[in-house]
Motif scaffolding. Structure first.
Motif, PDB file in Angstrom:
ATOM      1  N   ALA A  94     -94.130  52.486 -48.001  1.00 54.39           N
ATOM      2  CA  ALA A  94     -94.261  52.113 -49.406  1.00 54.39           C
ATOM      3  C   ALA A  94     -95.003  53.102 -50.294  1.00 54.39           C
ATOM      4  N   SER A 153     -92.319  42.230 -47.771  1.00 57.12           N
ATOM      5  CA  SER A 153     -91.006  42.845 -47.957  1.00 57.12           C
ATOM      6  C   SER A 153     -90.002  42.308 -46.938  1.00 57.12           C
ATOM      7  N   ASP A 159     -90.488  42.959 -52.809  1.00 51.87           N
ATOM      8  CA  ASP A 159     -90.357  44.289 -52.237  1.00 51.87           C
ATOM      9  C   ASP A 159     -91.572  45.116 -52.624  1.00 51.87           C
ATOM     10  N   ALA A 160     -92.470  45.306 -51.665  1.00 54.39           N
ATOM     11  CA  ALA A 160     -93.713  46.029 -51.943  1.00 54.39           C
ATOM     12  C   ALA A 160     -93.470  47.464 -52.346  1.00 54.39           C
ATOM     13  N   ARG A 161     -92.307  48.018 -52.011  1.00 57.84           N
ATOM     14  CA  ARG A 161     -92.023  49.409 -52.364  1.00 57.84           C
ATOM     15  C   ARG A 161     -91.858  49.597 -53.859  1.00 57.84           C
TER      16      ARG A 161
END
Length: 243
Positions: A94, A153, A159-161
Motif C-alpha cells: 500500500a 482490503s 481498499d487501503a491502497r
C-alpha cells in the motif's frame, strides 16, 4: 562419563529452539512472497509465525527447557517475523506511492519493534509471576495491528491502497504504541465471570466459523477489539506515553 557423552543433549531440549527456527523460516518466506506480490500468502505466513511464537515458549516451559540462548533466539526471530516482514509487506502492498515518507514510517515501525524486544529482554528478569499486563504493545500484536489495512482490503470493506498516507501514519502509530508505556492485555489478566462464560463460548464458535468463511473480516474484528482494549490504557498514561 566420557567427554563425548557429556556433550550430548536430549532432542526434547532442542525442540523449543527448532520451533523458533521454524517460525523464523515462515517470516523469511513471507518476505519472499511479498517480493512477488502474493500478499495473501505472505500475510498467512506472518499469522502462522505468530502462532508458532506462542508455542515455542509454552513447549520450553512444559519440557523445562528454557534457556538464555532460547530467549535471545526467540527475540531475533520475533524481530524478523513481526518487525521486518510486516513492514515490508505493508510497504509493498500500500505504500509504494508515498515513496520516501512511506519508507520512513516503515523504518519507524521496524525500529520500534527492535527497541520493544530489546527492552523486553532487559526487563525479563523483573517480570513477576503475577504480572497482569505488558508494557507497550507486544511485537506479535503490533504486527497484527500493522496488517489491519491489508485485512480491510482483503475483506472488501475498503481498499487501503487508495489512502497510502493514512496507512503510513497508522504504521507509525503502531510503532509508537509498541515502545510506549501503555499497559496492554496479558493472558494472565484474563478473568471471565460466570455470566460471561456462555458469551465467550458463543464467540468462540462464531470465530471458528468465520475462520472458514470470512477469515479476513474476522481479523479486522479481532484487531478492532484489541484497539478498543488499548484505549483505557492510552487514556491512563496520556501525556507520558514514551516516558
Amino acid at each position: 562419563m566420557e567427554p563425548r557423552e557429556r556433550e550430548q543433549m536430549p532432542f526434547l531440549l532442542l525442540l523449543p529452539n527448532l520451533v523458533t527456527i521454524a517460525g523464523m523460516c515462515l517470516g523469511l518466506t513471507s518476505i519472499r512472497y511479498t517480493m512477488v506480490a502474493q500478499f495473501e500468502t505472505a500475510v498467512v505466513l506472518v499469522l502462522l509465525s505468530a502462532l508458532i511464537d506462542g508455542m515455542d515458549g509454552l513447549i520450553a516451559r512444559r519440557l523445562r527447557a528454557t534457556s538464555e540462548f532460547g530467549a535471545e533466539l526467540d527475540s531475533l526471530s520475533d524481530f524478523l517475523c513481526f518487525g521486518v516482514a510486516p513492514g515490508l509487506l505493508v510497504y509493498r502492498f500500500a505504500l509504494g506511492e508515498v515513496n520516501a515518507m512511506g519508507w520512513v514510517l516503515v523504518l519507524v515501525f521496524a525500529a520500534a519493534c527492535c527497541l520493544r524486544l530489546a527492552r523486553f529482554n532487559v526487563m525479563r528478569g523483573e517480570d513477576g509471576a503475577g504480572k497482569t499486563h505488558f508494557t507497550g504493545v507486544p511485537a506479535p500484536a503490533g504486527a497484527m495491528l500493522a496488517l489491519l489495512p491489508i485485512y480491510l482490503s482483503f475483506s472488501g470493506l475498503l481498499d487501503a491502497r487508495g489512502a497510502p498516507m493514512v496507512v503510513a501514519f497508522w504504521l507509525g502509530l503502531v510503532g509508537v504504541l509498541m515502545i510506549s508505556r501503555v499497559p496492554t492485555f496479558s493472558p494472565k489478566a484474563l478473568r471471565v465471570p460466570r455470566w460471561g462464560v456462555g458469551a465467550l463460548l458463543m464467540g468462540t464458535v462464531i470465530g471458528m466459523g468465520m475462520i472458514f468463511t470470512r477469515f479476513w473480516l474476522l481479523m479486522v474484528i479481532v484487531d478492532l477489539i484489541y484497539v478498543a482494549m488499548l484505549l483505557p490504557g492510552v487514556w491512563k498514561v496520556r501525556g507520558r506515553l514514551l516516558r
